[in-house]
Design a protein around this motif. Structure first.
Motif, PDB file in Angstrom:
ATOM      1  N   LYS A  34     -46.340   5.263 -24.438  1.00  4.41           N
ATOM      2  CA  LYS A  34     -45.766   5.809 -23.034  1.00  4.41           C
ATOM      3  C   LYS A  34     -44.945   6.833 -22.162  1.00  4.41           C
ATOM      4  O   LYS A  34     -45.468   7.606 -21.576  1.00  4.41           O
ATOM      5  CB  LYS A  34     -45.279   4.594 -22.444  1.00  4.41           C
ATOM      6  N   PHE A  35     -43.486   6.610 -23.390  1.00  6.22           N
ATOM      7  CA  PHE A  35     -42.770   7.916 -22.838  1.00  6.22           C
ATOM      8  C   PHE A  35     -43.298   9.282 -22.707  1.00  6.22           C
ATOM      9  O   PHE A  35     -42.968  10.075 -21.916  1.00  6.22           O
ATOM     10  CB  PHE A  35     -41.468   7.511 -23.866  1.00  6.22           C
ATOM     11  N   PRO A  36     -44.191   9.945 -24.102  1.00  2.00           N
ATOM     12  CA  PRO A  36     -43.823  11.101 -23.783  1.00  2.00           C
ATOM     13  C   PRO A  36     -45.215  11.567 -22.521  1.00  2.00           C
ATOM     14  O   PRO A  36     -45.282  12.210 -21.429  1.00  2.00           O
ATOM     15  CB  PRO A  36     -45.359  11.259 -25.109  1.00  2.00           C
ATOM     16  N   PHE A  37     -46.193  10.764 -22.424  1.00  2.00           N
ATOM     17  CA  PHE A  37     -46.936  11.466 -20.852  1.00  2.00           C
ATOM     18  C   PHE A  37     -46.360  10.342 -19.467  1.00  2.00           C
ATOM     19  O   PHE A  37     -46.824  11.467 -18.873  1.00  2.00           O
ATOM     20  CB  PHE A  37     -48.172  10.650 -21.031  1.00  2.00           C
ATOM     21  N   TRP A  38     -45.253   9.482 -19.559  1.00  2.00           N
ATOM     22  CA  TRP A  38     -44.898   9.705 -18.362  1.00  2.00           C
ATOM     23  C   TRP A  38     -43.945  10.781 -18.383  1.00  2.00           C
ATOM     24  O   TRP A  38     -43.437  11.359 -16.569  1.00  2.00           O
ATOM     25  CB  TRP A  38     -43.832   8.300 -18.498  1.00  2.00           C
ATOM     26  N   ALA A  39     -42.920  11.241 -19.534  1.00  2.00           N
ATOM     27  CA  ALA A  39     -41.693  11.936 -18.814  1.00  2.00           C
ATOM     28  C   ALA A  39     -42.841  13.099 -17.869  1.00  2.00           C
ATOM     29  O   ALA A  39     -42.470  14.139 -17.619  1.00  2.00           O
ATOM     30  CB  ALA A  39     -41.236  12.635 -20.172  1.00  2.00           C
ATOM     31  N   GLY A  40     -43.824  13.425 -19.077  1.00  2.00           N
ATOM     32  CA  GLY A  40     -44.545  14.902 -19.034  1.00  2.00           C
ATOM     33  C   GLY A  40     -45.140  14.964 -17.527  1.00  2.00           C
ATOM     34  O   GLY A  40     -44.821  15.688 -16.573  1.00  2.00           O
ATOM     35  N   ALA A  41     -45.584  13.473 -16.914  1.00  2.00           N
ATOM     36  CA  ALA A  41     -46.462  13.134 -15.765  1.00  2.00           C
ATOM     37  C   ALA A  41     -45.445  12.903 -14.641  1.00  2.00           C
ATOM     38  O   ALA A  41     -45.453  13.644 -13.459  1.00  2.00           O
ATOM     39  CB  ALA A  41     -47.471  12.707 -16.162  1.00  2.00           C
ATOM     40  N   ASN A  42     -43.737  12.480 -15.016  1.00  2.00           N
ATOM     41  CA  ASN A  42     -42.826  12.146 -13.634  1.00  2.00           C
ATOM     42  C   ASN A  42     -42.101  13.055 -14.174  1.00  2.00           C
ATOM     43  O   ASN A  42     -40.919  13.160 -13.406  1.00  2.00           O
ATOM     44  CB  ASN A  42     -42.136  10.853 -13.820  1.00  2.00           C
ATOM     45  N   GLY A  43     -42.283  14.892 -14.149  1.00  2.00           N
ATOM     46  CA  GLY A  43     -40.882  15.637 -14.122  1.00  2.00           C
ATOM     47  C   GLY A  43     -40.236  15.971 -14.958  1.00  2.00           C
ATOM     48  O   GLY A  43     -39.145  16.978 -15.203  1.00  2.00           O
ATOM     49  N   GLY A  44     -40.842  16.179 -16.355  1.00  2.00           N
ATOM     50  CA  GLY A  44     -40.146  16.051 -17.201  1.00  2.00           C
ATOM     51  C   GLY A  44     -38.714  16.035 -17.065  1.00  2.00           C
ATOM     52  O   GLY A  44     -38.176  14.477 -17.680  1.00  2.00           O
ATOM     53  N   THR A 272     -45.206  14.646 -29.745  1.00  2.19           N
ATOM     54  CA  THR A 272     -46.757  14.569 -29.675  1.00  2.19           C
ATOM     55  C   THR A 272     -47.109  16.030 -28.025  1.00  2.19           C
ATOM     56  O   THR A 272     -47.899  16.334 -28.467  1.00  2.19           O
ATOM     57  CB  THR A 272     -47.059  13.150 -28.452  1.00  2.19           C
ATOM     58  N   MET A 273     -46.168  16.365 -27.851  1.00  2.00           N
ATOM     59  CA  MET A 273     -45.966  17.084 -26.425  1.00  2.00           C
ATOM     60  C   MET A 273     -46.368  19.081 -27.125  1.00  2.00           C
ATOM     61  O   MET A 273     -47.121  19.303 -26.968  1.00  2.00           O
ATOM     62  CB  MET A 273     -44.803  17.526 -25.716  1.00  2.00           C
ATOM     63  N   PRO A 274     -45.696  19.741 -28.238  1.00  3.66           N
ATOM     64  CA  PRO A 274     -45.553  20.492 -28.393  1.00  3.66           C
ATOM     65  C   PRO A 274     -46.720  19.846 -29.549  1.00  3.66           C
ATOM     66  O   PRO A 274     -47.497  21.846 -28.628  1.00  3.66           O
ATOM     67  CB  PRO A 274     -44.437  20.367 -29.783  1.00  3.66           C
ATOM     68  N   ALA A 275     -47.367  19.721 -29.977  1.00  2.54           N
ATOM     69  CA  ALA A 275     -48.262  19.767 -30.258  1.00  2.54           C
ATOM     70  C   ALA A 275     -49.798  19.770 -29.916  1.00  2.54           C
ATOM     71  O   ALA A 275     -50.440  20.684 -29.104  1.00  2.54           O
ATOM     72  CB  ALA A 275     -48.711  18.878 -32.026  1.00  2.54           C
ATOM     73  N   ALA A 276     -49.275  19.016 -28.549  1.00  4.26           N
ATOM     74  CA  ALA A 276     -50.662  18.931 -27.657  1.00  4.26           C
ATOM     75  C   ALA A 276     -50.483  20.548 -26.456  1.00  4.26           C
ATOM     76  O   ALA A 276     -51.939  21.237 -26.750  1.00  4.26           O
ATOM     77  CB  ALA A 276     -50.487  17.736 -26.570  1.00  4.26           C
ATOM     78  N   PHE A 277     -49.932  20.894 -27.011  1.00  2.07           N
ATOM     79  CA  PHE A 277     -49.384  22.372 -26.329  1.00  2.07           C
ATOM     80  C   PHE A 277     -50.218  23.527 -26.768  1.00  2.07           C
ATOM     81  O   PHE A 277     -50.600  24.299 -26.950  1.00  2.07           O
ATOM     82  CB  PHE A 277     -48.112  22.452 -25.819  1.00  2.07           C
ATOM     83  N   ALA A 278     -50.075  23.112 -27.967  1.00  6.82           N
ATOM     84  CA  ALA A 278     -50.225  24.076 -29.222  1.00  6.82           C
ATOM     85  C   ALA A 278     -52.105  24.858 -29.181  1.00  6.82           C
ATOM     86  O   ALA A 278     -52.290  25.534 -29.089  1.00  6.82           O
ATOM     87  CB  ALA A 278     -49.968  24.075 -30.643  1.00  6.82           C
ATOM     88  N   PHE A 279     -52.478  23.117 -28.750  1.00 10.96           N
ATOM     89  CA  PHE A 279     -53.703  22.800 -28.609  1.00 10.96           C
ATOM     90  C   PHE A 279     -54.471  22.953 -27.698  1.00 10.96           C
ATOM     91  O   PHE A 279     -55.863  22.542 -26.931  1.00 10.96           O
ATOM     92  CB  PHE A 279     -54.695  21.992 -29.674  1.00 10.96           C
ATOM     93  N   GLY A 280     -53.629  23.565 -27.027  1.00 10.92           N
ATOM     94  CA  GLY A 280     -53.993  23.847 -25.436  1.00 10.92           C
ATOM     95  C   GLY A 280     -54.375  21.815 -24.970  1.00 10.92           C
ATOM     96  O   GLY A 280     -55.897  22.020 -23.865  1.00 10.92           O
ATOM     97  N   LEU A 281     -54.328  20.975 -25.367  1.00 14.04           N
ATOM     98  CA  LEU A 281     -54.719  19.420 -24.687  1.00 14.04           C
ATOM     99  C   LEU A 281     -53.785  19.303 -23.548  1.00 14.04           C
ATOM    100  O   LEU A 281     -52.969  19.305 -23.210  1.00 14.04           O
ATOM    101  CB  LEU A 281     -54.315  18.495 -26.111  1.00 14.04           C
TER     102      LEU A 281
END
Ligand code: PFF
Length: 449
Positions: A34-44, A272-281
């Protein structure tokens, strides 16, 4: 008659074992899924900072209060609350047992997905760069009844087998070996991810402070996440507290549990986040992030198959150390209140959980058309447990330990090396005033908005 205080009453064999088991309960699908996408979606950082502040203040005192309650009362969460607070509080203890039982019934469904993905990773089936295929694979798992039920049963069996081995040989040993492994694996995956070109954008996305995202709902989510991630309000830490020897410093142990749980959430964000960004996901891929987005990462890195296995081992370990803690609440209750043997308690609760959890599992498949208040059964249970039952359990502990028996709480928290009167006064303000206010505000926001 209760087994409390008899030589047969189990105890943690070491302070480290207890801290790792409690941290293992805290660090679970909440932190990693939960944390990675919650933190991302809720303002870092706008989400992460309140989460850290809540964890180190009200979260920390509630952790300490639950452990103190368990150690003082012994037995199960029911007998602990009854002994410390009186008969009526025993009912609140029973309520916590029900909460743990209900959480585990749906938590184990997601645990089953982790087991299934680990199996897929081992056979190489999870490594693909085709988002449509990965989405179809996930949909196939969750909507094919027999597959979902099979993996749910596998996960439940792993949980029950650990609990059946007992506190020291099962739960403590699992946590002692697997929690350090989890941290090492996470660090390996983080280092690998950060080496990818473009990965830094993910770190910025995670830690950037986005003012525009600070809303009442994001603060509520941070508080709710703190509660869920520290395993508060479900009797888990009360039950684990019943096995804590008198010599253990509860404030110190609680501090470490809180710190480790923050650390795990941050590490999993970095995993999760850096890798997701590196691949434009898509960084806010929601619950599908770890099952649909993350597999695409493995396809694109050397030795991706190996990293995939490591990642799903992490996820499974985290889920297992949490599910075991939930089951232990029920097992301790059956043992102490209804005189079941540990084995009979584990088998009985495992069987009942299979029946109830199947309903949640099927709500992704052939029963997906059946909804309550517009939610699937799985979502309904998650909503009720996270937004009503856990906060109610936390409130009960705050009122009991912060008001009714504050003197007892002080005795349990005090050790020769502290905390001093000022720290205890601060703990009182946090426990007796701030936690009830924040809990009620969170429930109000969660239920009515
Ligand atoms: N803390 C666990 C997680 O974050 O995944 C979930 C959990 C475990 C919630 C135990 C509540 C509980 F009593």
């Amino acid at each position: 008659m209760s087994t409390a205080n008899t030589p047969a009453a189990p105890q943690w064999s070491s302070r480290l074992g207890f801290i790792l088991a409690s941290a293992g309960s805290a660090i679970g699908l909440g932190a990693i899924w939960k944390f990675p996408f919650w933190a991302g979606a809720n303002g870092g950082a706008a989400f992460i900072i309140p989460f850290i502040v809540f964890t180190m203040t009200v979260g920390l005192v509630l952790v300490a209060a639950e452990i103190a309650l368990g150690r003082r009362g012994r037995g199960s969460t029911v007998s602990a609350m009854r002994r410390v607070g009186g008969r009526a509080w025993g009912l609140m203890g029973a309520f916590s047992v029900l909460t743990s039982f209900l959480i585990l019934s749906y938590y184990a469904v997601v645990g089953g997905w982790c087991a299934a993905y680990l199996a897929n990773a081992v056979t190489g089936d999870v490594v693909s760069n085709d988002p449509a295929a990965l989405r179809a694979q996930f949909a196939d798992l969750v909507s094919t009844d027999w597959k979902n039920l099979f993996w749910f049963a596998v996960f439940l069996l792993l949980t029950a087998a650990t609990a059946a081995l007992g506190v020291e040989r099962g739960i403590e040993r699992l946590a002692k070996y697997l929690m350090p492994t989890l941290f090492v694996l996470m660090v390996v995956l983080i280092v690998r991810g950060l080496m990818l070109p473009g990965a830094w954008a993910g770190v910025e996305y995670l830690f950037d402070f986005r003012w525009e995202s600070v809303t009442a709902a994001s603060i509520r989510d941070a508080m709710g996440f703190t509660f869920f991630s520290l395993s508060l309000g479900a009797g888990v830490l009360v039950t684990y507290g019943t096995y804590v020897p008198k010599s253990t410093s509860i404030p110190k142990a609680s501090f470490w549990v809180a710190v480790l749980s923050i650390e795990a959430a941050l590490l999993s964000g970095l995993m999760t986040m850096p890798a997701a960004f590196a691949f434009g996901l898509s960084p806010d891929a929601g619950p599908g992030l770890v099952f649909i987005t993350v597999p695409m990462i493995f396809e694109r890195i050397p030795a991706g198959g190996l990293f995939a296995v490591l990642f799903y081992v992490c996820l499974l370990v985290a889920a297992l150390t949490s599910s075991v803690s939930l089951l232990e609440v029920v097992v301790a209750f059956l043992k102490n209140e209804w005189h079941f043997s540990r084995r009979a308690a584990t088998v009985t609760s495992g069987a009942l959980l299979f029946v109830l959890g199947s309903i949640s599992a099927l709500s992704f498949g052939s029963w997906s058309g059946f909804t309550l208040f517009g939610r699937s059964i799985f979502d309904c249970l998650d909503f009720i447990c996270s937004n009503v039952m856990m906060p109610a359990g936390g409130l009960a502990v705050a009122l009991l330990m912060g008001w009714k028996v504050w003197e007892t709480t002080c005795t349990e928290l005090s050790t020769p090396s502290g905390p001093g009167p000022a720290a205890l006064e601060l703990a009182r303000v946090l426990l007796a005033y701030l936690s009830p206010i924040l809990i009620l505000a969170t429930v109000y926001q969660g239920v009515f908005f």
